[in-house]
Design a protein around this motif. Structure first.
Motif, short mmCIF file in Angstrom:
data_model
loop_
_atom_site.label_atom_id
_atom_site.label_comp_id
_atom_site.label_asym_id
_atom_site.label_seq_id
_atom_site.Cartn_x
_atom_site.Cartn_y
_atom_site.Cartn_z
N SER A 1 -18.99 27.03 5.03
CA SER A 1 -18.44 25.90 5.76
C SER A 1 -17.44 25.14 4.90
O SER A 1 -16.29 24.98 5.25
CB SER A 1 -19.55 24.98 6.22
OG SER A 1 -20.41 24.70 5.13
N GLY A 2 -17.88 24.71 3.75
CA GLY A 2 -17.02 23.84 2.98
C GLY A 2 -16.05 24.61 2.10
O GLY A 2 -16.44 25.23 1.11
N SER B 1 -7.99 18.96 -0.12
CA SER B 1 -8.58 18.87 1.21
C SER B 1 -9.84 19.71 1.26
O SER B 1 -10.04 20.62 0.44
CB SER B 1 -7.60 19.34 2.28
OG SER B 1 -7.31 20.70 2.09
N GLY C 1 -12.33 21.76 4.16
CA GLY C 1 -12.37 22.14 5.56
C GLY C 1 -12.67 23.61 5.70
O GLY C 1 -13.20 24.24 4.78
N GLN C 2 -12.30 24.14 6.86
CA GLN C 2 -12.58 25.54 7.12
C GLN C 2 -11.58 26.41 6.38
O GLN C 2 -10.44 26.02 6.16
CB GLN C 2 -12.48 25.80 8.62
CG GLN C 2 -13.61 25.14 9.38
CD GLN C 2 -13.85 25.82 10.69
OE1 GLN C 2 -12.93 26.19 11.38
NE2 GLN C 2 -15.11 26.02 11.02
#
Lengths: 333, 267
Positions: A240-241, A305, A307-308
Motif C-alpha cells: 500500500s504505502g 509523496s 501513495g500507490q
C-alpha cells in the motif's frame, strides 16, 4: 502465479472471451505457455507485457489467425477451433502493422472490406463514407494510403475493423509508434467504442495505456499470465504505502538509496534521471521514519509523496524487470 | 470532441453473408483498382518482352531465319508464352508483399470464402496476361507479324495463355506464401524460369542443339506451350499439341492448389 480477482464466476453467457489453458509453440519456442482469460462482455481488457511476452500470439489465437496447440477458448459463445467462421463473424482485428492496401485510397480500402462483409453497391460506399467521416478522414478519402501519416493509417485501420460492429474488437498495440496527439485520439476512439457496447481486448507495452483505458489488466511475461486484476488491485498487490522522493542533488542518490534501504529493508527503485527514488514502505510510520532519516543525513528533498505505486513499479515488482517504458525513458534520458 | 459516441459508431448489423463468387469478384475489383493506381506495373510487365521482340527480330532474326519478317513470324507466338510465364512471378511478389504488410491477416480474420483472396490474385493475373499479350501482339502486328489463323486463332491463343498463366501462377503463389521477402521471390522465380525459357524452342529451332540439350528442350513444358500456340496462331498445329501443352499447368494446379490452401490456413 498471483491471482487477485474480485470478479471470478465463469459464466459463458456474460463472457465475450473465455479461454482456458491456451498454448502455442513455434518450433522449440513456447510463445504462450498456458493462459486462461475471462473477459466479460462490454469491457476494455488490456494484456500488458514486454516485447516477446506472447501477447500478439495470444491475440492471434483468439482471432482465429493461429491455431492453439492445446487449450480451448470461446469467443462470443463460439468455439475457436470448431466454429472459426462464426468467431470471425463476431470479431474484428486491427493488427500491429496497418493491415491496409497501400496502393488503394482510404475509401477504396473500406469499400473493399464492406463488400467482403456483404454490403452491396451504394450501401458499401455509404458505409465507407460514414466511417471516413467518423474517423476524421473524409478529406483524405481519395488519397492513396501510402500517403497517410502514421496516425491516419491507424485511424483507418481501426475504422476498417468497424465495417460491421464487432462483438469483440482485438487491438494489437494500437498506439505503438504514434505521437502523443495521435495516441490520445486513438484512446478517445477506444473509449467511445466501449461506450457503444463493443468488448475490446488490447495488447500494450505501455503501462499508462493499460491504466488509462482498461477496466481489467492481465500482465503477461514469457508466455504466462503473472497477474490479473484492476489497475487498483495490481497496484495494491505490491504494497500500500509507496514512498517517492525527489532529491535536490542527484549526486547524492547513492547515499539516499542506502538510507532508504536501511530504514525500509526493501529494494530501492531509481528513476531514469536518478534524482527520484521510490520504494515500498510497509506502513506510513515506516515511510515517516525513512523520510526523517534522509533529512537527518542532510539529504535535501525537493519533493516527496506517499501513495500507490505506478504500474511501472508494479511491473518491476511482479517480474523483477524494468518495463519497456522505463527502459525507453532511461535511453532517452 | 464530445464524449458521447458519434452516431456512426452505433451498432451496425451484418448484412446477409455474400457468396463465394461475390467475395472472389470483390478481390478481382481490388486487382483492377491496382491497375488504375499503379499503372507502372504494366511497364515492368511489357518492357522486357518488347525489348526481346525488337532485339531478336532485328539483331538475330536475319541470321537465324534468313529474314527479319520470317523470324518475327516464328518468334512472336513464343514471346507471348515467355511474357505470361515471367508475369506469373509478379503475382507471387504481390502476395508476398500483402502477407508482409499484415493485409492477409485482416482477410483471414473475415468470415469469407478462404480461397477468395487467391481467386482475386488470379483475376489480376489474367488481366495482366491479357493486357500484356495485347500490347506485344499489337507491336508484332505493327512490325509485320500476320497470324495466319486469323482472329479465331488469336482468341484461341489468348485463352490458351490464360490457362498456362493460371497453372504457372500456383508455383509463385506457393513461393509467395513461403518467402517473406518479395525480392527473394522474384530472384528465385527468375532463377528457375530463365533456363526453362531459354532452353526451349521460343527463340530458335532446337535442331542445331546438342542431343542432350535437345532431349530436355523437347520435353520442356515451355517448348510444348510454344509449339501449341504457334499452331493456334500460325496454323499447322493440332489439338493434340494443345492438350500436351496443358498437361503441365493442369498437374501444377492439381498439386499446388491444395498446398496453397494448407499453407494459407497454417500461418
Amino acid at each position: 502465479m498471483s491471482h487477485i480477482s474480485s470478479f471470478s464466476p465463469r459464466n459463458s453467457g456474460t463472457a465475450a472471451i473465455d479461454a482456458r489453458g491456451l498454448v502455442k509453440h513455434f518450433g522449440d519456442v513456447t510463445a504462450v505457455a498456458g493462459i486462461d482469460l475471462l473477459v466479460p462482455k462490454g469491457m476494455i481488457f488490456a494484456i500488458l507485457g514486454p516485447n516477446g511476452a506472447g501477447k500478439t500470439t495470444l491475440m492471434r489465437m483468439l482471432a482465429t489467425l493461429a491455431r492453439p496447440d492445446s487449450g480451448t477458448a470461446s469467443v462470443m459463445g463460439h468455439d475457436l477451433v470448431s466454429e472459426p467462421d462464426a468467431v470471425r463473424g463476431a470479431i474484428a482485428m486491427t493488427g500491429q502493422f496497418a493491415s491496409l492496401d497501400e496502393d488503394l485510397t482510404g475509401r477504396e480500402n473500406l469499400i473493399l472490406l464492406a463488400r467482403l462483409w456483404g454490403f452491396k453497391g451504394r450501401h458499401a460506399r455509404e458505409r465507407a463514407d460514414d466511417l471516413l467521416a467518423a474517423f476524421d478522414l473524409a478529406a483524405a478519402a481519395a488519397k492513396q494510403v501510402k500517403a497517410y501519416s502514421g496516425g491516419m493509417r491507424r485511424r483507418l485501420d481501426i475504422a476498417a475493423s468497424l465495417i460491421v460492429t464487432p462483438g469483440v474488437l482485438f487491438l494489437d498495440e494500437p498506439t505503438t509508434g504514434l505521437d502523443p496527439t495521435a495516441r490520445k485520439d486513438v484512446w478517445r476512439m477506444i473509449r467511445e467504442l466501449a461506450l457503444s457496447g463493443v468488448t475490446i481486448l488490447l495488447t500494450t507495452q505501455y503501462l499508462e495505456e493499460a491504466d488509462q483505458l482498461a477496466a481489467r489488466i492481465a500482465v503477461i511475461d514469457k508466455g504466462r499470465k503473472i497477474a490479473e486484476g484492476t489497475s487498483r488491485e495490481l497496484k495494491a498487490q505490491t504494497g500500500s504505502g509507496f514512498v517517492h522522493v525527489s532529491l535536490a542533488d542527484a549526486s547524492r542518490r547513492a547515499a539516499a538509496a542506502a538510507v532508504l534501504e536501511k530504514e525500509l529493508g526493501v529494494e530501492i527503485q531509481q528513476s531514469a534521471e536518478g534524482a527520484e527514488l521510490s520504494a515500498m514502505a510497509g506502513s506510513a510510520e515506516a515511510a515517516n521514519r525513512a523520510l526523517a532519516a534522509l533529512i537527518a543525513q542532510g539529504i535535501e528533498l525537493t519533493d516527496f509523496s506517499m501513495g500507490q505505486p505506478s504500474l511501472d513499479e508494479v511491473f518491476f515488482a511482479l517480474t523483477g524487470e524494468k518495463s519497456r517504458d522505463a527502459e525507453e525513458e532511461r535511453m532517452s534520458a | 470532441m464530445s464524449d458521447a459516441p458519434p452516431a456512426v459508431l452505433k451498432t451496425v448489423a451484418r448484412p446477409p453473408k455474400p457468396s463465394a463468387l461475390s467475395n472472389a469478384l470483390t478481390f478481382g475489383w481490388r486487382a483492377m483498382l491496382k491497375f488504375r493506381h499503379v499503372p507502372e506495373q504494366l511497364f515492368d510487365l511489357v518492357m522486357t518482352p518488347i525489348m526481346f521482340t525488337l532485339l531478336f527480330t532485328f539483331v538475330f532474326g536475319g541470321a537465324l531465319a534468313g529474314s527479319t519478317s520470317d523470324y518475327l513470324q516464328f518468334f512472336l507466338p513464343g514471346i507471348l508464352v515467355q511474357t505470361v510465364v515471367f508475369n506469373a512471378v509478379y503475382s507471387g511478389m504481390g502476395l508476398s508483399t500483402d502477407l508482409g504488410k499484415g493485409l492477409f491477416d485482416r482477410f483471414r480474420s473475415l468470415p469469407i470464402w478462404p480461397l477468395a483472396p487467391f481467386a482475386g490474385l488470379m483475376v489480376g493475373d489474367i488481366l495482366r496476361h491479357l493486357i500484356a499479350a495485347s500490347i506485344i501482339l499489337t507491336i508484332g502486328l505493327l512490325l509485320g507479324y500476320r497470324p495466319e489463323m486469323g482472329l479465331p486463332g488469336v482468341l484461341g491463343a489468348f485463352a490458351f495463355l490464360v490457362a498456362i498463366g493460371f497453372g504457372m501462377g500456383w508455383i509463385f503463389i506457393v513461393l509467395g506464401l513461403l518467402i517473406s521477402t518479395p525480392t527473394t521471390v522474384m530472384t528465385l522465380g527468375f532463377t528457375f524460369l530463365f533456363p526453362l525459357v531459354f532452353a526451349s524452342n521460343i527463340m530458335v529451332d532446337p535442331a542445331t542443339m546438342p542431343d542432350w540439350l535437345r532431349a530436355f528442350v523437347d520435353v520442356n513444358p515451355v517448348s510444348l506451350m510454344t509449339t501449341a500456340i504457334r499452331g493456334l496462331m500460325n496454323g499447322g498445329g493440332s489439338w493434340g499439341d494443345v492438350g500436351l501443352a496443358l498437361i503441365a499447368p493442369a498437374l501444377i494446379t492439381a498439386a499446388l492448389a491444395p498446398v496453397t490452401l494448407a499453407l494459407y490456413r497454417r500461418r
